[in-house]
Design a protein around this motif. Sequence first.
Motif, mmCIF file in Angstrom:
data_model
loop_
_atom_site.group_PDB
_atom_site.id
_atom_site.type_symbol
_atom_site.label_atom_id
_atom_site.label_comp_id
_atom_site.label_asym_id
_atom_site.label_seq_id
_atom_site.Cartn_x
_atom_site.Cartn_y
_atom_site.Cartn_z
ATOM 1 N N CYS A 162 0.866 -1.183 0.000
ATOM 2 C CA CYS A 162 0.000 0.000 0.000
ATOM 3 C C CYS A 162 0.902 1.231 0.000
ATOM 4 O O CYS A 162 1.977 1.191 0.584
ATOM 5 C CB CYS A 162 -0.871 -0.003 1.264
ATOM 6 N N THR A 163 0.463 2.268 -0.679
ATOM 7 C CA THR A 163 1.328 3.463 -0.766
ATOM 8 C C THR A 163 0.649 4.687 -0.196
ATOM 9 O O THR A 163 1.044 5.811 -0.474
ATOM 10 C CB THR A 163 1.679 3.716 -2.249
ATOM 11 N N ARG A 164 -0.378 4.453 0.625
ATOM 12 C CA ARG A 164 -1.090 5.599 1.196
ATOM 13 C C ARG A 164 -0.239 6.309 2.241
ATOM 14 O O ARG A 164 -0.442 7.471 2.537
ATOM 15 C CB ARG A 164 -2.411 5.124 1.808
ATOM 16 N N ASP A 190 -0.557 10.059 -1.432
ATOM 17 C CA ASP A 190 -0.211 8.735 -1.946
ATOM 18 C C ASP A 190 0.906 8.855 -2.982
ATOM 19 O O ASP A 190 0.840 9.685 -3.887
ATOM 20 C CB ASP A 190 -1.466 8.128 -2.590
ATOM 21 N N CYS A 191 1.914 8.013 -2.882
ATOM 22 C CA CYS A 191 3.083 8.175 -3.754
ATOM 23 C C CYS A 191 2.878 7.552 -5.127
ATOM 24 O O CYS A 191 3.774 7.545 -5.943
ATOM 25 C CB CYS A 191 4.319 7.588 -3.085
ATOM 26 N N ARG A 192 1.665 7.009 -5.391
ATOM 27 C CA ARG A 192 1.430 6.479 -6.741
ATOM 28 C C ARG A 192 1.577 7.576 -7.782
ATOM 29 O O ARG A 192 1.986 7.340 -8.897
ATOM 30 C CB ARG A 192 0.046 5.886 -6.832
ATOM 31 N N ASN A 238 5.366 -3.778 3.574
ATOM 32 C CA ASN A 238 4.929 -4.634 2.454
ATOM 33 C C ASN A 238 5.019 -3.946 1.097
ATOM 34 O O ASN A 238 4.459 -4.423 0.106
ATOM 35 C CB ASN A 238 3.490 -5.120 2.702
ATOM 36 N N ARG A 239 5.699 -2.823 1.029
ATOM 37 C CA ARG A 239 5.905 -2.163 -0.265
ATOM 38 C C ARG A 239 6.840 -3.018 -1.125
ATOM 39 O O ARG A 239 7.612 -3.765 -0.563
ATOM 40 C CB ARG A 239 6.517 -0.772 -0.058
ATOM 41 N N PRO A 240 6.825 -2.905 -2.451
ATOM 42 C CA PRO A 240 5.972 -2.055 -3.276
ATOM 43 C C PRO A 240 4.628 -2.702 -3.548
ATOM 44 O O PRO A 240 4.403 -3.855 -3.190
ATOM 45 C CB PRO A 240 6.779 -1.969 -4.577
ATOM 46 N N LYS A 264 3.537 -0.703 -8.797
ATOM 47 C CA LYS A 264 2.799 0.553 -8.944
ATOM 48 C C LYS A 264 3.631 1.738 -8.496
ATOM 49 O O LYS A 264 3.102 2.730 -8.007
ATOM 50 C CB LYS A 264 1.490 0.482 -8.154
ATOM 51 N N CYS A 265 4.961 1.631 -8.618
ATOM 52 C CA CYS A 265 5.804 2.787 -8.320
ATOM 53 C C CYS A 265 6.018 3.514 -9.640
ATOM 54 O O CYS A 265 6.405 2.877 -10.609
ATOM 55 C CB CYS A 265 7.144 2.339 -7.752
ATOM 56 N N PRO A 266 5.760 4.848 -9.709
ATOM 57 C CA PRO A 266 5.848 5.534 -10.995
ATOM 58 C C PRO A 266 7.244 5.442 -11.607
ATOM 59 O O PRO A 266 8.210 5.280 -10.873
ATOM 60 C CB PRO A 266 5.481 6.980 -10.667
ATOM 61 N N ASN A 325 3.319 10.417 -7.167
ATOM 62 C CA ASN A 325 4.571 11.180 -7.057
ATOM 63 C C ASN A 325 5.523 10.463 -6.100
ATOM 64 O O ASN A 325 5.340 10.490 -4.899
ATOM 65 C CB ASN A 325 4.194 12.582 -6.542
ATOM 66 N N CYS A 326 6.528 9.812 -6.658
ATOM 67 C CA CYS A 326 7.432 8.994 -5.829
ATOM 68 C C CYS A 326 8.284 9.840 -4.885
ATOM 69 O O CYS A 326 8.769 10.901 -5.276
ATOM 70 C CB CYS A 326 8.360 8.189 -6.746
ATOM 71 N N TYR A 327 8.445 9.381 -3.644
ATOM 72 C CA TYR A 327 9.262 10.090 -2.654
ATOM 73 C C TYR A 327 10.566 9.343 -2.409
ATOM 74 O O TYR A 327 11.248 9.592 -1.401
ATOM 75 C CB TYR A 327 8.506 10.220 -1.331
ATOM 76 N N ALA A 328 10.884 8.397 -3.261
ATOM 77 C CA ALA A 328 12.151 7.664 -3.099
ATOM 78 C C ALA A 328 12.286 7.092 -1.697
ATOM 79 O O ALA A 328 13.237 7.388 -0.978
ATOM 80 C CB ALA A 328 13.337 8.571 -3.440
ATOM 81 N N CYS A 329 11.302 6.281 -1.295
ATOM 82 C CA CYS A 329 11.322 5.730 0.068
ATOM 83 C C CYS A 329 12.454 4.708 0.235
ATOM 84 O O CYS A 329 12.840 4.386 1.347
ATOM 85 C CB CYS A 329 9.987 5.078 0.392
ATOM 86 N N GLY A 330 12.986 4.202 -0.911
ATOM 87 C CA GLY A 330 14.081 3.236 -0.810
ATOM 88 C C GLY A 330 13.805 1.959 -1.574
ATOM 89 O O GLY A 330 14.730 1.254 -1.991
ATOM 90 N N ILE A 331 12.528 1.686 -1.793
ATOM 91 C CA ILE A 331 12.165 0.428 -2.464
ATOM 92 C C ILE A 331 12.819 0.335 -3.833
ATOM 93 O O ILE A 331 13.442 -0.666 -4.196
ATOM 94 C CB ILE A 331 10.631 0.323 -2.603
ATOM 95 N N LEU A 332 12.719 1.411 -4.598
ATOM 96 C CA LEU A 332 13.200 1.329 -5.985
ATOM 97 C C LEU A 332 14.708 1.159 -6.027
ATOM 98 O O LEU A 332 15.248 0.429 -6.847
ATOM 99 C CB LEU A 332 12.768 2.567 -6.759
ATOM 100 N N SER A 333 15.411 1.798 -5.089
ATOM 101 C CA SER A 333 16.874 1.679 -5.151
ATOM 102 C C SER A 333 17.310 0.301 -4.667
ATOM 103 O O SER A 333 18.210 -0.307 -5.231
ATOM 104 C CB SER A 333 17.541 2.777 -4.326
HETATM 105 S S1 SF4 Z 1 9.477 3.807 -4.382
HETATM 106 FE FE1 SF4 Z 1 8.290 5.657 -4.521
HETATM 107 S S2 SF4 Z 1 6.359 5.068 -5.402
HETATM 108 FE FE2 SF4 Z 1 7.361 3.203 -4.705
HETATM 109 S S3 SF4 Z 1 6.570 2.860 -2.660
HETATM 110 FE FE3 SF4 Z 1 8.428 4.085 -2.436
HETATM 111 S S4 SF4 Z 1 7.802 6.219 -2.431
HETATM 112 FE FE4 SF4 Z 1 6.115 4.990 -3.212
#
Ligand code: SF4
Length: 624
Positions: free
Chosen positions: A273-275, A595-597, A286-288, A622-624, A599-607
């Motif tokens: 959930c990205t709320r 909700d970051c859907r 439990n992201r992403p 569902k990460c942009p 606008n991503c805030y770079a929480c760390g998941i993507l990196s």
């Molecule tokens: S990487 Fe970005 S879009 Fe994905 S869960 Fe984290 S903040 Fe949200």
Amino acid sequence: MTDFQHNHLRQRIERILPTVVKPGRYVGGELNQVIKDWESVRTHLALVFPDIYDLGHSNLGLAILYDLLNQRSDVLAERAYSPWIDMEAALREADIPLFSLESKRPLSEFDIIGVSLPYETLFTNFLNILDLSQIPIFSKDRGDHHPLIIAGGQSVYNPEPVAPFVDAFVIGEGEEAMLDVVDVHQAWVSANQTRGELLIHLAEIPGVYVPSLYQVDYAPDGTPLPVTPLHLAASVPVTKRIMAELPQPLTKFLVPNVEVVQERVNIEIMRGCTRGCRFCHAGMVNRPIRERPLEEILESLRAGLDQTGYEEVSLLSLSSSDYTEIVPLIESLRELLCERQVNISLPSLRIESFSEPLMDQLQTLSPGGGFTLAPEAGTERLRNIINKPISDQELMETVRSIFEHGWNSIKLYFMIGHPQETMEDVAAIAELSKTILQEGKRIVGGRARLHVGVSTFIPKPHTPFQWATFDHTQSIEAKLALLHDGLHGSKIKMTWNDPQASLLEAWLSRGDRRMANVIYHAWQNGARFDAWSEHFNIDLWRQAFEQAQLDPDFYTKRAKDLDETLPWDHINAGVRKSFLQRDYKWSLEGQIRPDCRQNCYACGILSDFSELRLTAPNGGWKCP
Ligand code: SF4
């Protein structure tokens, strides 16, 4: 164990079953149970849920692992649950070790025991299961012949409170990781190595944490110091394990012979959930977001209904109304469910993603029942602080729509004890609830019903509020009294969590490795079934803190410094500490984070998972 000994054990078990309540909990034999020849497989694995069968049977995580592991021809997976109080007494009196449901083999005979720990109040049951299985409670006391004890589940994102009892943890999603654990175990058996070498090989599996390979020390003020790895294989941090896409849905649905708590076909439609609600542990760890394709959901539900004959299905996720194709899904389901006269339960619909089309669809499926909403706080100010930015107007519009679509009753979830909460915020819960019931009466008349459920906020690890304190129980009790007064005479039903039970959960979820002594003493003092109000006894825990010479307030009443080392800092749940620190500071200013859907805030998941993401089918995340 020889066949003779095994048969003798089965006979002894049959002798005690008639003496206990609901013996069906212990016999297995369900439709779709998997029975394999013990000698024909390489790995014998017991999946354990540390509560009674009635509850554990419906645990989807364990059901998925049972299904997945038994699809391997070289693995046998069987199940075991906590015996109820009477059965525990009967087992101890007859000196019968705890056994699995399928083959009635003692758990000590298995190679691997996988324990699910979804919540902390199961910890004493876990120790009791080890003891009843005649397996040493502490990992350090186990020898090469003892089963490997693996633990997983949402509560082990802070593994330290139970670290001395567990050989290895699977942090994050277990579906692939458990198969890796089996492979490493089989290689270890073939290599004829020591248990110590097994633990090192396990630590090399992504997402597996072996606590005995880390030293934990404390600063003079009692706060933990960063852990010290004791071996090259001991990585810091241990990054959670996730799947690129949701695991295949269940292929076999076990149909219980005795009544269980949830008799329905569960299907996970979305994970993550990205709320960004700041109190929500599940939403952070439990992201992403990964969604299950619509066709796969329908197929699995059809199979589940065919196999079970159940009359209800449940679409599981943290926020089902955020599922991208929720309206087409409900539309497609309507035909399937109406022709079979099957009900649908749709937990966790979010106020923010309500829509008239969704309401219209749901209206055709199960009107007249109840609807659940979770505003979580009584004022817009506090909802912004906890990052649940719902306006009173939005809430009232949703409520109006629910009553206008034919529902008579609504359940509202609130939390008390939030950071920066005032008594005015608490009083507002009662006022808001009365306004909502008034609106219901205006639309559906005297049939309107409102149920308010109040839980106590617990500052959980890996959330922006992990630095906050747990509210004093006296303060919680005063707030509950204020709510009782505020709702007095309103015909609004109010239920609430016992503040002492929430205090226990706060201790156990925020503890460090020293908390294990408290858990051990509490168990020895007789603590069991702490999740059951009729069995929970806070005095056993207060006594245990004394025996362990630990100050309970250190874990709940002390505001943590933003830069101090946290007991779970060496576990990477995917969301960076720096992101959580920033978000905590935003909460102090009442600043919301949409909700970051969008606008991503770079929480760390993507990196941390950029490579894995590339393997996800058609942009499944569902990460942009
Ligand atoms: S990487 Fe970005 S879009 Fe994905 S869960 Fe984290 S903040 Fe949200």
